[in-house]
Design a protein around this motif. Structure first.
Motif, short mmCIF file in Angstrom:
data_model
loop_
_atom_site.label_atom_id
_atom_site.label_comp_id
_atom_site.label_asym_id
_atom_site.label_seq_id
_atom_site.Cartn_x
_atom_site.Cartn_y
_atom_site.Cartn_z
N GLU A 354 0.83 -1.21 0.00
CA GLU A 354 0.00 0.00 0.00
C GLU A 354 0.86 1.25 0.00
O GLU A 354 0.51 2.26 -0.63
N LEU A 355 2.00 1.18 0.68
CA LEU A 355 2.91 2.31 0.73
C LEU A 355 3.48 2.61 -0.67
O LEU A 355 3.58 3.77 -1.09
N LYS A 356 3.78 1.55 -1.40
CA LYS A 356 4.30 1.71 -2.76
C LYS A 356 3.22 2.30 -3.67
O LYS A 356 3.49 3.18 -4.50
N GLU A 357 2.01 1.82 -3.52
CA GLU A 357 0.89 2.36 -4.32
C GLU A 357 0.71 3.85 -4.04
O GLU A 357 0.51 4.65 -4.95
N MET A 358 0.79 4.23 -2.77
CA MET A 358 0.67 5.63 -2.40
C MET A 358 1.80 6.46 -3.02
O MET A 358 1.57 7.54 -3.55
N TYR A 359 3.02 5.93 -2.97
CA TYR A 359 4.17 6.64 -3.51
C TYR A 359 3.98 6.93 -4.99
O TYR A 359 4.23 8.05 -5.46
N VAL A 360 3.51 5.94 -5.74
CA VAL A 360 3.30 6.12 -7.18
C VAL A 360 2.20 7.15 -7.44
O VAL A 360 2.33 8.03 -8.28
N GLN A 361 1.11 7.06 -6.68
CA GLN A 361 0.00 8.00 -6.86
C GLN A 361 0.44 9.43 -6.55
O GLN A 361 -0.01 10.38 -7.18
N ALA A 362 1.32 9.58 -5.59
CA ALA A 362 1.76 10.91 -5.17
C ALA A 362 2.59 11.62 -6.23
O ALA A 362 2.83 12.83 -6.13
N GLN A 363 3.02 10.90 -7.26
CA GLN A 363 3.80 11.53 -8.33
C GLN A 363 2.90 12.21 -9.37
O GLN A 363 3.38 12.79 -10.34
N ASN A 364 1.59 12.16 -9.18
CA ASN A 364 0.64 12.76 -10.11
C ASN A 364 0.76 14.29 -10.08
O ASN A 364 0.23 14.95 -9.20
N GLU A 365 1.45 14.83 -11.08
CA GLU A 365 1.72 16.27 -11.10
C GLU A 365 0.47 17.11 -11.36
O GLU A 365 0.46 18.32 -11.11
N GLU A 366 -0.60 16.49 -11.87
CA GLU A 366 -1.85 17.23 -12.06
C GLU A 366 -2.41 17.71 -10.74
O GLU A 366 -3.09 18.73 -10.68
N TRP A 367 -2.15 16.97 -9.67
CA TRP A 367 -2.65 17.37 -8.35
C TRP A 367 -1.95 18.63 -7.86
O TRP A 367 -2.54 19.40 -7.10
N TRP A 368 -0.71 18.83 -8.26
CA TRP A 368 0.09 19.92 -7.70
C TRP A 368 -0.54 21.29 -7.93
O TRP A 368 -0.43 22.18 -7.10
N GLN A 369 -1.17 21.47 -9.09
CA GLN A 369 -1.77 22.76 -9.45
C GLN A 369 -3.21 22.90 -8.96
O GLN A 369 -3.85 23.93 -9.20
N LEU A 370 -3.71 21.89 -8.29
CA LEU A 370 -5.11 21.88 -7.87
C LEU A 370 -5.37 23.00 -6.87
O LEU A 370 -4.71 23.10 -5.83
N GLN A 371 -6.35 23.83 -7.16
CA GLN A 371 -6.77 24.89 -6.23
C GLN A 371 -7.86 24.31 -5.33
O GLN A 371 -9.05 24.52 -5.54
N LEU A 372 -7.41 23.57 -4.38
CA LEU A 372 -8.30 22.80 -3.51
C LEU A 372 -9.14 23.72 -2.64
O LEU A 372 -8.63 24.65 -2.02
N LYS A 373 -10.44 23.44 -2.59
CA LYS A 373 -11.36 24.16 -1.72
C LYS A 373 -12.00 23.15 -0.78
O LYS A 373 -12.62 22.19 -1.21
N GLY A 374 -11.84 23.37 0.50
CA GLY A 374 -12.44 22.47 1.46
C GLY A 374 -11.44 21.50 2.05
O GLY A 374 -10.23 21.62 1.85
N LEU A 375 -11.94 20.51 2.79
CA LEU A 375 -11.15 19.51 3.50
C LEU A 375 -10.17 20.15 4.49
O LEU A 375 -9.17 19.57 4.85
N GLY A 376 -10.48 21.38 4.89
CA GLY A 376 -9.63 22.09 5.83
C GLY A 376 -8.52 22.89 5.19
O GLY A 376 -7.88 23.71 5.86
N PHE A 377 -8.27 22.70 3.89
CA PHE A 377 -7.17 23.38 3.23
C PHE A 377 -7.54 24.84 2.96
O PHE A 377 -8.59 25.14 2.41
N ARG A 378 -6.64 25.77 3.33
CA ARG A 378 -6.91 27.19 3.16
C ARG A 378 -5.79 27.88 2.38
O ARG A 378 -5.61 29.07 2.46
N GLY A 379 -5.03 27.09 1.61
CA GLY A 379 -3.95 27.65 0.82
C GLY A 379 -4.39 28.03 -0.58
O GLY A 379 -5.57 28.11 -0.88
N VAL A 380 -3.40 28.27 -1.46
CA VAL A 380 -3.66 28.69 -2.84
C VAL A 380 -3.73 27.49 -3.77
O VAL A 380 -4.70 27.30 -4.49
N VAL A 381 -2.67 26.68 -3.79
CA VAL A 381 -2.64 25.45 -4.59
C VAL A 381 -2.19 24.30 -3.69
O VAL A 381 -1.51 24.50 -2.68
N LEU A 382 -2.55 23.08 -4.08
CA LEU A 382 -2.18 21.92 -3.29
C LEU A 382 -0.66 21.79 -3.21
O LEU A 382 -0.10 21.53 -2.15
N GLY A 383 0.02 21.99 -4.34
CA GLY A 383 1.47 21.91 -4.36
C GLY A 383 1.97 20.47 -4.47
O GLY A 383 1.20 19.51 -4.42
#
Length: 454
Positions: A354-383
């Motif tokens: 499961e740790l390896k699966e998470m590591y691979v998923q975390a390389q998804n660069e599309e997430w980095w630019q995500l302007q996340l709203k909610g889930l407690g996040f109050r920043g600009v982009v996920l990064g």
């Protein structure tokens, strides 16, 4: 006799006070006009009025929000998850001690000790013509969070339906304050048509004229003070039933401005910064942030998290750092500006696979630019998703601190609670977890700095 009853309602303000003065001036004026016509009106809030990303709310631990609700003459409120799971048990227990309104939450009670005196499952409002309105309420069932904070939160629909069965013969109307979300509201309406109106919240949905489901009117007023809801009920005393329900959303940004709005907002910020502005530590250098790379600030934060949790490895997003941690004296106010999020740490047990699966998923660069709203996040982009103590070689072999990760072995990962709800990593939702409450990320970093430099 056909009686007109008016209910003004707000939801999910999240301490966005930009339109507060004008919306309350509008509501006050309308209620005075209605009273002059002999028509009853009430003012209700459906939760998440406070948000600790706001410095005024943080500094007063929500007490300032309650003062605002008092001054605006609210009649009844329920709590949202921002009231329920971002405050320590004692702070939530004390939150409404000075409230001039009722607080209804049918599915919450203390695990140990006594319930706070303000906590009640319902209240009954009465118009000048004797019409009785049972107001019930419930909040979203974040069981793991509430239990860690010494609260028991039960299944909301079940609790509400039992209440309705008790109240239906005692009151003329039933209004539900639901901080459950639109899907839960629809399920509740289908299961319990004896409710007349469900005032909705939590999912920030907008229903300009309401939505009728199984004969029950559902409402939704968006978020951040965008709208004020105005519900008009026509009730026949002769037939002892509701003849019509009309919902309207008023766009607060289009209301007439009120003198002193800018000064009001500045005053709230000034009070918050004043209460939290005393320096508690001095730093010899600046720790810079990066949103798409590892940085001195992320490395420092990783040190703090390893120290706090004892985890084998870490994963968090670089976008949590809103500002740099600057050289010199640092106050809780400074730390709040850097990490304003009402987010907690979580320790998750994962197998090596499961740790390896998470590591691979975390390389998804599309997430980095995500302007996340909610889930407690109050920043600009996920990064960038930053991983500590984990490396993968060209043969796609995962290593933890230089040792090969064994697929069947169990490891501990420290991460942010926003990643545990299944939106990014589905396997996290069902893994064994421990949430660190009530400390936020800023508390953990500041505590580490104080300890490591003492």
């Amino acid at each position: 006799m056909l009686e007109k009853i008016h209910i003004f309602h707000t939801n999910d303000l999240h301490s966005h006070f930009e339109y507060w003065l004008r919306m309350q001036a509008f509501i006050k004026e309308q209620r005075q006009l209605l009273a002059g016509r002999g028509e009853a009106s009430f003012l209700l809030d459906v939760g998440d009025h406070l948000d600790r990303s706001n410095i005024f709310t943080e500094a007063t631990l929500g007490k300032g929000n309650v003062e605002m609700l008092n001054m605006a003459s609210y009649d009844v409120v329920t709590i949202g998850n921002n009231e329920g799971i971002t405050l320590a048990f004692d702070d939530l227990s004390a939150l409404y001690e000075g409230a001039d309104f009722d607080v209804v939450v049918a599915n919450l009670r203390a695990l140990t000790g006594e319930n706070p005196s303000w906590l009640k499952p319902y209240t009954i409002l009465t118009t000048m013509h004797g019409t009785t309105i049972g107001v019930i309420g419930a909040t979203a069932q974040y069981d793991a969070f509430y239990r860690t904070l010494n609260w028991e939160v039960t299944e909301p629909r079940k609790a509400l339906i039992l209440l309705v069965q008790t109240l239906r013969q005692e009151v003329d109307l039933i209004v539900c304050l639901s901080h459950l979300g639109i899907s839960e509201d629809e399920l509740l309406a289908n299961e319990c048509p004896d409710i007349d109106v469900i005032l909705g919240a939590h999912t920030h949905h907008t229903l300009p004229e309401g939505k009728v489901v199984n004969g029950v009117l559902l409402t939704g007023g968006g978020k951040f003070g965008q709208y004020t809801g105005h519900l008009t009920i026509s009730y026949s005393h002769a037939e002892k039933q509701v003849m019509s329900l009309e919902e309207q959303l008023i766009e607060n940004g289009q209301l007439a401005t009120v003198p002193g709005e800018a000064e009001f907002l500045f005053g709230l910020s000034k009070k918050g910064s004043s209460l939290m502005g005393d320096p508690v530590i001095q730093l010899p250098k600046t720790y810079y942030k990066e949103w798409f790379h590892y940085s001195p600030l992320s490395d420092l934060f990783a040190e703090a998290v390893f120290d706090y949790t004892g985890a084998d490895c870490l994963m968090f997003n670089a976008g949590i750092f809103v500002e740099d941690l600057k050289k010199g004296y640092v106050s809780p106010y400074d730390m709040h500006k850097i990490l304003p999020h009402p987010i907690n740490l979580c320790l998750i047990e994962l197998t090596g696979a499961e740790l390896k699966e998470m590591y691979v998923q975390a390389q998804n660069e599309e997430w980095w630019q995500l302007q996340l709203k909610g889930l407690g996040f109050r920043g600009v982009v996920l990064g960038k998703l930053l991983l500590y103590n984990l490396k993968m070689d060209r043969q796609r072999q995962l290593f933890l601190n230089g040792e090969i990760v064994v697929p069947t072995q169990t490891y501990t990962l420290a991460t942010l609670d926003l990643f545990t709800f299944g939106y990014f990593f589905p396997s996290f939702k069902y893994a064994k977890k421990y949430y660190y409450l009530p400390a936020f990320l800023r508390d953990i970093l500041l505590s580490y700095l104080q300890k490591s430099r003492s």
